[in-house]
Enzyme design. Sequence first.
Site, mmCIF file in Angstrom:
data_model
loop_
_atom_site.group_PDB
_atom_site.id
_atom_site.type_symbol
_atom_site.label_atom_id
_atom_site.label_comp_id
_atom_site.label_asym_id
_atom_site.label_seq_id
_atom_site.Cartn_x
_atom_site.Cartn_y
_atom_site.Cartn_z
ATOM 1 N N HIS A 15 0.807 -1.232 0.000
ATOM 2 C CA HIS A 15 0.000 0.000 0.000
ATOM 3 C C HIS A 15 0.841 1.284 0.000
ATOM 4 O O HIS A 15 0.357 2.341 0.423
ATOM 5 C CB HIS A 15 -0.956 -0.005 1.195
ATOM 6 C CG HIS A 15 -0.291 0.043 2.538
ATOM 7 N ND1 HIS A 15 -0.823 -0.542 3.648
ATOM 8 C CD2 HIS A 15 0.868 0.614 2.961
ATOM 9 C CE1 HIS A 15 -0.030 -0.342 4.691
ATOM 10 N NE2 HIS A 15 1.004 0.367 4.297
ATOM 11 N N HIS A 62 -2.276 4.420 9.801
ATOM 12 C CA HIS A 62 -0.937 4.874 10.185
ATOM 13 C C HIS A 62 -1.053 6.129 11.048
ATOM 14 O O HIS A 62 -0.625 7.212 10.653
ATOM 15 C CB HIS A 62 -0.101 5.170 8.938
ATOM 16 C CG HIS A 62 0.069 4.000 8.009
ATOM 17 N ND1 HIS A 62 -0.940 3.535 7.192
ATOM 18 C CD2 HIS A 62 1.139 3.205 7.762
ATOM 19 C CE1 HIS A 62 -0.489 2.508 6.493
ATOM 20 N NE2 HIS A 62 0.759 2.280 6.807
ATOM 21 N N HIS A 200 9.992 -3.906 4.256
ATOM 22 C CA HIS A 200 10.399 -2.498 4.282
ATOM 23 C C HIS A 200 10.647 -2.039 5.710
ATOM 24 O O HIS A 200 10.038 -2.529 6.645
ATOM 25 C CB HIS A 200 9.421 -1.568 3.559
ATOM 26 C CG HIS A 200 8.021 -1.453 4.112
ATOM 27 N ND1 HIS A 200 7.166 -2.511 4.251
ATOM 28 C CD2 HIS A 200 7.315 -0.367 4.513
ATOM 29 C CE1 HIS A 200 5.993 -2.084 4.709
ATOM 30 N NE2 HIS A 200 6.060 -0.787 4.889
ATOM 31 N N GLU A 247 3.604 -5.606 8.726
ATOM 32 C CA GLU A 247 2.285 -5.407 8.099
ATOM 33 C C GLU A 247 1.785 -6.682 7.416
ATOM 34 O O GLU A 247 0.581 -6.870 7.234
ATOM 35 C CB GLU A 247 2.342 -4.270 7.064
ATOM 36 C CG GLU A 247 2.479 -2.888 7.683
ATOM 37 C CD GLU A 247 2.550 -1.779 6.632
ATOM 38 O OE1 GLU A 247 2.348 -0.613 7.019
ATOM 39 O OE2 GLU A 247 2.825 -2.046 5.447
HETATM 40 C C1 DHB Z 1 5.839 4.001 3.184
HETATM 41 C C2 DHB Z 1 4.851 4.145 4.144
HETATM 42 C C3 DHB Z 1 4.059 3.059 4.483
HETATM 43 O O1 DHB Z 1 3.026 3.149 5.336
HETATM 44 C C4 DHB Z 1 4.297 1.837 3.956
HETATM 45 O O2 DHB Z 1 3.589 0.801 4.384
HETATM 46 C C5 DHB Z 1 5.262 1.697 3.001
HETATM 47 C C6 DHB Z 1 6.028 2.778 2.624
HETATM 48 C C7 DHB Z 1 6.692 5.143 2.759
HETATM 49 O O3 DHB Z 1 6.491 6.242 3.269
HETATM 50 O O4 DHB Z 1 7.541 4.943 1.865
HETATM 51 FE FE FE Z 2 2.186 1.062 5.864
#
Ligand code: DHB
Ligand code: FE
Length: 298
Positions: A15, A62, A200, A247
């Site tokens: 997402h 978030h 990530h 996540e």
């Molecule tokens: C980013 C933010 C998010 O909530 C995520 O799940 C993935 C990437 C970002 O800011 O790059």
């Molecule tokens: Fe996220």
Amino acid sequence: MSTHARITASVYTSHVPAIGVAMDQGRTQDPYWQPLFAGYEASRRWMDAHRPDAIVLVYNDHANAFSLDMIPTFALGTAERYEPADEGWGPRAVPPVLGHGELAAHLAQSVIQQDFDLTLVNRMTVDHGLTVPLSLMFGEQPAGAPHWPVPVIPLAVNVVQYPVPSGRRCLQLGQAIRRAVESFDAPLKVQVWGTGGMSHQLQGPRAGLINQTWDQAWMDRLIADPRGLSEMPHLEYVREAGSEGIELVMWLIARGAMSDLADLPGLDAPPRAPRVAHRFYHVPASNTAVGHLILENP
Ligand code: DHB
Ligand code: FE
């Protein structure tokens, strides 16, 4: 023809907020973004051909609708509609989300009676965690569209502030959602979406971490060994997929809702695995890996 609702498919996608920005700013054909959006062309064609009557969209907020003031583990949206959240740059110019009050009320009743103590939410905004998956699967919406093409029941999961739910609990919640959907007294086609991930990490010395081998193996197991995968400890997600890789436990809710995980006593034939209608993986998008799956019930 069944008179009850059924789950026809599950959809899984990352997402990343920058994906929404790229769409909203008309930059999807930029060299950086083109390969990512190419991976969702088949998904949009599939969605045209397999449009459900409602989507249970599992996602995480978030710190936009919720905050450290209140941290519901599993929050089911029972509202009529949800406006896009202002995440600091104004709300995305995408349509409001239309809820499905009757099915949501039934899910609340059935899932809570199956001993999952959901929080019910009658008013909230929805952030990129929910709107970016809709954008990826339905594409750009016409200006002034009154709502997205399909009603959505948001299911917000806390994966931001520890303690977060276990993978096992998420898989079981998906199984409870399937039972709930199948006891709804109208012949609706329902999809369950699991969103967020893949690997990530957005902060600290390991910011920018991406682990492609681990991500692909995780998707393999989500398809073929969801019960085993649901036992993976949080520590392994954080170590291998980064702090925000956690996540991914939300994908296990959608997977738990597939029919091969139904416990049907006395069934002679082993349950049939879902069909992989589409699989896509791309690196990078902003700071993350993007993973995507569409699984159809046989
Ligand atoms: C980013 C933010 C998010 O909530 C995520 O799940 C993935 C990437 C970002 O800011 O790059
Ligand atoms: Fe996220």
